[in-house]
Design an enzyme around this catalytic site. Structure first.
Site, short mmCIF file in Angstrom:
data_model
loop_
_atom_site.label_atom_id
_atom_site.label_comp_id
_atom_site.label_asym_id
_atom_site.label_seq_id
_atom_site.Cartn_x
_atom_site.Cartn_y
_atom_site.Cartn_z
N TRP A 103 0.29 -10.52 1.32
CA TRP A 103 0.40 -9.61 2.46
C TRP A 103 0.06 -10.30 3.78
O TRP A 103 0.54 -9.91 4.83
CB TRP A 103 -0.42 -8.35 2.22
CG TRP A 103 0.18 -7.57 1.08
CD1 TRP A 103 -0.35 -7.39 -0.16
CD2 TRP A 103 1.49 -6.97 1.05
NE1 TRP A 103 0.53 -6.70 -0.96
CE2 TRP A 103 1.65 -6.43 -0.25
CE3 TRP A 103 2.52 -6.83 1.98
CZ2 TRP A 103 2.82 -5.75 -0.63
CZ3 TRP A 103 3.68 -6.16 1.58
CH2 TRP A 103 3.81 -5.64 0.30
N ASP A 172 -5.74 -5.83 8.06
CA ASP A 172 -4.95 -5.00 7.15
C ASP A 172 -5.88 -4.52 6.04
O ASP A 172 -6.27 -5.29 5.16
CB ASP A 172 -3.80 -5.85 6.57
CG ASP A 172 -2.93 -5.07 5.59
OD1 ASP A 172 -3.29 -3.93 5.25
OD2 ASP A 172 -1.89 -5.62 5.17
N LYS A 196 -2.67 3.89 -1.11
CA LYS A 196 -3.58 3.35 -2.12
C LYS A 196 -4.86 4.20 -2.16
O LYS A 196 -5.13 4.87 -3.14
CB LYS A 196 -3.91 1.89 -1.84
CG LYS A 196 -2.73 0.97 -2.11
CD LYS A 196 -2.26 0.36 -0.86
CE LYS A 196 -1.11 -0.61 -0.95
NZ LYS A 196 -0.31 -0.77 -2.12
#
Ligand code: PLP
Length: 361
Positions: A103, A172, A196
Site C-alpha cells: 500500500w 494511511d 476494515k
C-alpha cells in the site's frame, strides 16, 4: 438467529453483529420516518444529525483535537492517496514516501503524476519483511509531507515507533484505525478506507490538521479539494449516506465496547496468541515478518508445504473459519483480526491450526 461464521477477511471485513442486527431492524423504517435511512435526503435534519453524531463519536473515539477537521469522503483509501499530493504539494514539489509494503507502493504510484515523489526508504529489499531503520531514511529538506502506511494489510507490517520528521506526517491508517489509541497530533493527516475497522466500503475518513487546509496545492476541481469538503461538512455533493449510517453505528459499538483502550489491549493479546501458535509450531507454520514490526491486524502465514494450502482452507471452511486465503501478492494464508472479530474466532483458528498440524504434520 442464523449462526455467523468467523470471518477473517482483510476487507471488506466482518462487521459487528449487533450493528448488522440494528441495521436490519430499522432497514424499512428508520427513526419512525416510514422510510429507510438510504431513502432520505442528506440535506434533511435527521441525516444532518446522524452525520454530526458520527463526527462527534469519531472525535471521542480517537481523541481528535479541535484543530483537526474530520471528513467523511466518498471512495476509498486509494482516492485519498491521489488527493493528498493534489491538495498539499505544489506542482513538482518534493514529497517523501516511506514504503513498507504494497500500500505504500500504491500511494507512491498515485502521487507520481503530480509531485516529485521520493522514496525515503523502502522495505522492498527485505521482501517487506522489515522496516528500514530510521537512520537509513533519506528525508528531503523541502518535502511537502512524509507519507507512511501505519499498517500494511497485505504484508502484515505495522509501524510501531513514533515517526518524527520536519515535514508533516501523513498516514494511511486504513487497516489499523481505532485498533488502539493514537496520538493524532503526531500526524498532519490520517486517512482510512472504512471497510476494515470502521464500517462498509465506499466511505473513507480523513482527519486533517486544519492549518494544512490553507495550502494551495495544485490546480484542481472543487470536488477534489479537501478544504471545500471541510467547509461544507463533507456534503459538497451527495455523500454515501447508507455507508455513513453504518459507519456511525460501528463507532457507537466501539465506544460501548470500551473504546480504543479496550481494543488496544484485546488486539495486542490475541495477535500475540496467534503469533505464538505460529512460532511454536516447529516450522509447520511460519510468519516471516521481523517480530518488532509484525502487524496486530493482519497476520500472513505460510504452511510448510504449499500443497497443503487448499486442504487447509477447505477444512477451515468446514469449521466456519472463512476469509483466510492470503493475498495473491504474497500467497499463503492471512488472518485479519479487526475489532469486530470476536476473540473466540482467534481461539477457534488456533485450535484448528493445531489440529490440522496433528493430522498433516
Ligand atoms: N491502504 C491500505 C492500508 C489498504 O489496506 C487498502 C485496501 O485494502 C487500501 C489502501 C486501498 O483501499 P481502497 O480499496 O479503499 O481504495
Amino acid at each position: 438467529m442464523p449462526h455467523r461464521v468467523f470471518n477473517f477477511s482483510a476487507g471488506p471485513a466482518t462487521l459487528p453483529a449487533p450493528v448488522l442486527r440494528q441495521a436490519q431492524a430499522e432497514l424499512l423504517d428508520w427513526h419512525g420516518l416510514g422510510v429507510s435511512v438510504a431513502e432520505i435526503s442528506h440535506r434533511s435534519a435527521p441525516f444532518i444529525e446522524l452525520a454530526a453524531e458520527a463526527e462527534a463519536d469519531l472525535r471521542t473515539l480517537l481523541s481528535v483535537p479541535d484543530d483537526y477537521a474530520v471528513l467523511f469522503m466518498q471512495g476509498g483509501a486509494t482516492l485519498q492517496q491521489a488527493l493528498i499530493p493534489l491538495n498539499f504539494a505544489a506542482p513538482g514539489q518534493a514529497a517523501d514516501y516511506l514504503v513498507t509494503g504494497h500500500w505504500g507502493q500504491t500511494a507512491l504510484k498515485q502521487a507520481r503524476p503530480c509531485v516529485d515523489a521520493r522514496v525515503a526508504a523502502s522495505g522492498a529489499e527485505s521482501g517487506f519483511r522489515e522496516v528500514p531503520a530510521r537512520g537509513e531514511w533519506r528525508l528531503s529538506g523541502d518535502a511537502a509531507y512524509l507519507h507512511v502506511t501505519a499498517n500494511e494489510t497485505i504484508h502484515g507490517v505495522e509501524l510501531r515507533e513514533r515517526i518524527e520528521a520536519d515535514a508533516p506526517v501523513f498516514a494511511d491508517f486504513s487497516s489499523s484505525i481505532a485498533s488502539e489509541p493514537v496520538e493524532v497530533r503526531d500526524y498532519g493527516l490520517i486517512y482510512a478506507g472504512a471497510q476494515k475497522n470502521l464500517g462498509p466500503s465506499g466511505i473513507a475518513v480523513v482527519i486533517i490538521r486544519r492549518a494544512l487546509l490553507a495550502r494551495a496545492g495544485q490546480p484542481r476541481a472543487e470536488i477534489l479539494a479537501y478544504a471545500s469538503h471541510a467547509a461544507r461538512d463533507s456534503m459538497l455533493n451527495t455523500p454515501p449516506t447508507f455507508n455513513w449510517y453504518l459507519l456511525g453505528l460501528c463507532l457507537k459499538w466501539m465506544l460501548a465496547e470500551g473504546g480504543v483502550e479496550a481494543f488496544g489491549q484485546r488486539n495486542a493479546a490475541r495477535a500475540a496468541r496467534l503469533y505464538a501458535a505460529i512460532d511454536g509450531s516447529g516450522g509447520f507454520y511460519r510468519n516471516e515478518v521481523a517480530p518488532a514490526v509484525r502487524s496486530r491486524m493482519n497476520v500472513p502465514f505460510f504452511l510448510h508445504a504449499a500443497e497443503l494450502d487448499a486442504e487447509f482452507l477447505r477444512q477451515a471452511g468446514e469449521r466456519q473459519l472463512i476469509g483466510l486465503k492470503g493475498h495473491k501478492v504474497v500467497g499463503g494464508m492471512r488472518a485479519s483480526l479487526y475489532n469486530a472479530l470476536p476473540d473466540a474466532a482467534v481461539d477457534a483458528l488456533i485450535d484448528f491450526m493445531r489440529e490440522f498440524q496433528k493430522t498433516h504434520g
